[in-house]
Enzyme design. Sequence first.
Site, PDB file in Angstrom:
ATOM      1  N   ASP A 136      11.699 -20.221  20.902  1.00 51.75           N
ATOM      2  CA  ASP A 136      11.736 -19.081  19.988  1.00 51.75           C
ATOM      3  C   ASP A 136      12.870 -18.118  20.327  1.00 51.75           C
ATOM      4  O   ASP A 136      13.502 -18.211  21.388  1.00 51.75           O
ATOM      5  CB  ASP A 136      10.382 -18.343  19.998  1.00 51.75           C
ATOM      6  CG  ASP A 136       9.803 -18.161  21.396  1.00 51.75           C
ATOM      7  OD1 ASP A 136      10.557 -18.328  22.377  1.00 51.75           O
ATOM      8  OD2 ASP A 136       8.612 -17.857  21.515  1.00 51.75           O
TER       9      ASP A 136
ATOM     10  N   ASP B 217      -3.027 -12.663  23.296  1.00 51.68           N
ATOM     11  CA  ASP B 217      -3.808 -12.930  22.077  1.00 51.68           C
ATOM     12  C   ASP B 217      -3.882 -14.424  21.758  1.00 51.68           C
ATOM     13  O   ASP B 217      -4.348 -14.800  20.683  1.00 51.68           O
ATOM     14  CB  ASP B 217      -3.214 -12.156  20.887  1.00 51.68           C
ATOM     15  CG  ASP B 217      -1.775 -12.561  20.562  1.00 51.68           C
ATOM     16  OD1 ASP B 217      -1.239 -13.485  21.209  1.00 51.68           O
ATOM     17  OD2 ASP B 217      -1.189 -11.951  19.642  1.00 51.68           O
TER      18      ASP B 217
ATOM     19  N   HIS C 299      -1.230 -16.486  21.482  1.00 46.36           N
ATOM     20  CA  HIS C 299      -0.056 -17.101  20.851  1.00 46.36           C
ATOM     21  C   HIS C 299       0.667 -17.999  21.837  1.00 46.36           C
ATOM     22  O   HIS C 299       0.642 -17.773  23.047  1.00 46.36           O
ATOM     23  CB  HIS C 299       0.897 -16.053  20.254  1.00 46.36           C
ATOM     24  CG  HIS C 299       1.669 -15.237  21.235  1.00 46.36           C
ATOM     25  ND1 HIS C 299       1.569 -13.867  21.332  1.00 46.36           N
ATOM     26  CD2 HIS C 299       2.593 -15.589  22.170  1.00 46.36           C
ATOM     27  CE1 HIS C 299       2.387 -13.421  22.265  1.00 46.36           C
ATOM     28  NE2 HIS C 299       3.018 -14.443  22.803  1.00 46.36           N
TER      29      HIS C 299
ATOM     30  N   GLU D 109       1.529 -16.579  16.275  1.00 45.79           N
ATOM     31  CA  GLU D 109       0.501 -15.556  16.445  1.00 45.79           C
ATOM     32  C   GLU D 109      -0.826 -16.025  15.837  1.00 45.79           C
ATOM     33  O   GLU D 109      -0.842 -16.967  15.037  1.00 45.79           O
ATOM     34  CB  GLU D 109       0.952 -14.257  15.756  1.00 45.79           C
ATOM     35  CG  GLU D 109       2.171 -13.599  16.399  1.00 45.79           C
ATOM     36  CD  GLU D 109       1.846 -12.873  17.704  1.00 45.79           C
ATOM     37  OE1 GLU D 109       0.849 -13.220  18.384  1.00 45.79           O
ATOM     38  OE2 GLU D 109       2.603 -11.944  18.058  1.00 45.79           O
TER      39      GLU D 109
HETATM   40  C1  F6R Z   1       8.305 -17.140  24.883  1.00 46.96           C
HETATM   41  C2  F6R Z   1       7.018 -17.601  24.364  1.00 46.96           C
HETATM   42  C3  F6R Z   1       5.820 -16.719  24.389  1.00 46.96           C
HETATM   43  C4  F6R Z   1       5.480 -16.266  25.800  1.00 46.96           C
HETATM   44  C5  F6R Z   1       4.264 -15.351  25.792  1.00 46.96           C
HETATM   45  C6  F6R Z   1       3.902 -14.880  27.172  1.00 46.96           C
HETATM   46  O1  F6R Z   1       9.287 -18.138  24.724  1.00 46.96           O
HETATM   47  O2  F6R Z   1       6.950 -18.695  23.888  1.00 46.96           O
HETATM   48  O3  F6R Z   1       4.718 -17.429  23.865  1.00 46.96           O
HETATM   49  O4  F6R Z   1       5.237 -17.403  26.589  1.00 46.96           O
HETATM   50  O5  F6R Z   1       4.530 -14.262  24.967  1.00 46.96           O
HETATM   51  O6  F6R Z   1       4.901 -14.040  27.644  1.00 46.96           O
HETATM   52  P1  F6R Z   1       4.934 -13.600  29.182  1.00 46.96           P
HETATM   53  O7  F6R Z   1       5.242 -14.833  29.956  1.00 46.96           O
HETATM   54  O8  F6R Z   1       6.068 -12.608  29.245  1.00 46.96           O
HETATM   55  O9  F6R Z   1       3.616 -13.038  29.476  1.00 46.96           O
END
Ligand code: F6R
Length: 256
Positions: free
Chosen positions: A63, A132, A134, A139
């Site tokens: 992403d 959450d 995701h 999401e």
């Molecule tokens: C980022 C991604 C997101 C993160 C998630 C957790 O490439 O795919 O799904 O893995 O937002 O983020 P952190 O690791 O910062 O808690």
Amino acid sequence: MEIIIQPTAEASAEIGARIIRKLLLEKPDAVLGMATGSTPVSMYRKLIEMDLDWSRVTTFNLDEYVGLPQEHPQSYHSFMWENLFSHINIKPENVHIPDGNAADVPKFCADYEAAIKRAGGIDLQVLGIGSDGHSGFNEPTSSLASRTRIKTLTERTVRDNARFFDSAEEVPRHVITMGIGTILEARCNLLLAFGENKAAAIAGAVEGPITANNPASALQLHPVVKVCLDEAAASQLQRADYYRWVYDGKPAWQRY
Ligand code: F6R
């Protein structure tokens, strides 16, 4: 799902790095799916220290924020070069990260999916999880069949990610993300989660019903998922003792 619980995030990241090392030694031209955020940073550091040959590896990132210049310190382009790519011998032409400034977003997303297919599909996809549920930026209520597309972040994710920016107002609201359908086509998924903040999302993803309310729960449908956790992220799992029992009893040849 294979649930691997380690006492610390460092120990869990070490297992994640060993899983990737094993793949790169067996398949030097592997196609890896990469994640960003705070979670994979220590695993990427360990991979750098392992001094592996990345010259034939191809990568596709999950992403990217829409509208941030590539050189912005919080773009996922900057993240990947700073935390991994600048420190290994990967060829820049083999790196693929969604273009958050694409003029024609739907066309860019279709081309991204086509490029993954042309590369032979993803051998191993690294995943984190949001508080959450995701994964990627799929999401809650994302279609479990979704493909790469533009998404709007939830207010909770904007709040969670504000720690990387000067304020929540600066966090872009839109992102381009691989879909859950895209993730489910990877041959192996490696999900990492550390800390208490992830415990409820992990319990839902691993032991809850398969639901778009916790998009990572769709991984229950995938045949090869390895979930590397620290104790805090595992703290709401009802079957944690069973997962430890399974991992401790693994024959040596199955260990990482
Ligand atoms: C980022 C991604 C997101 C993160 C998630 C957790 O490439 O795919 O799904 O893995 O937002 O983020 P952190 O690791 O910062 O808690």
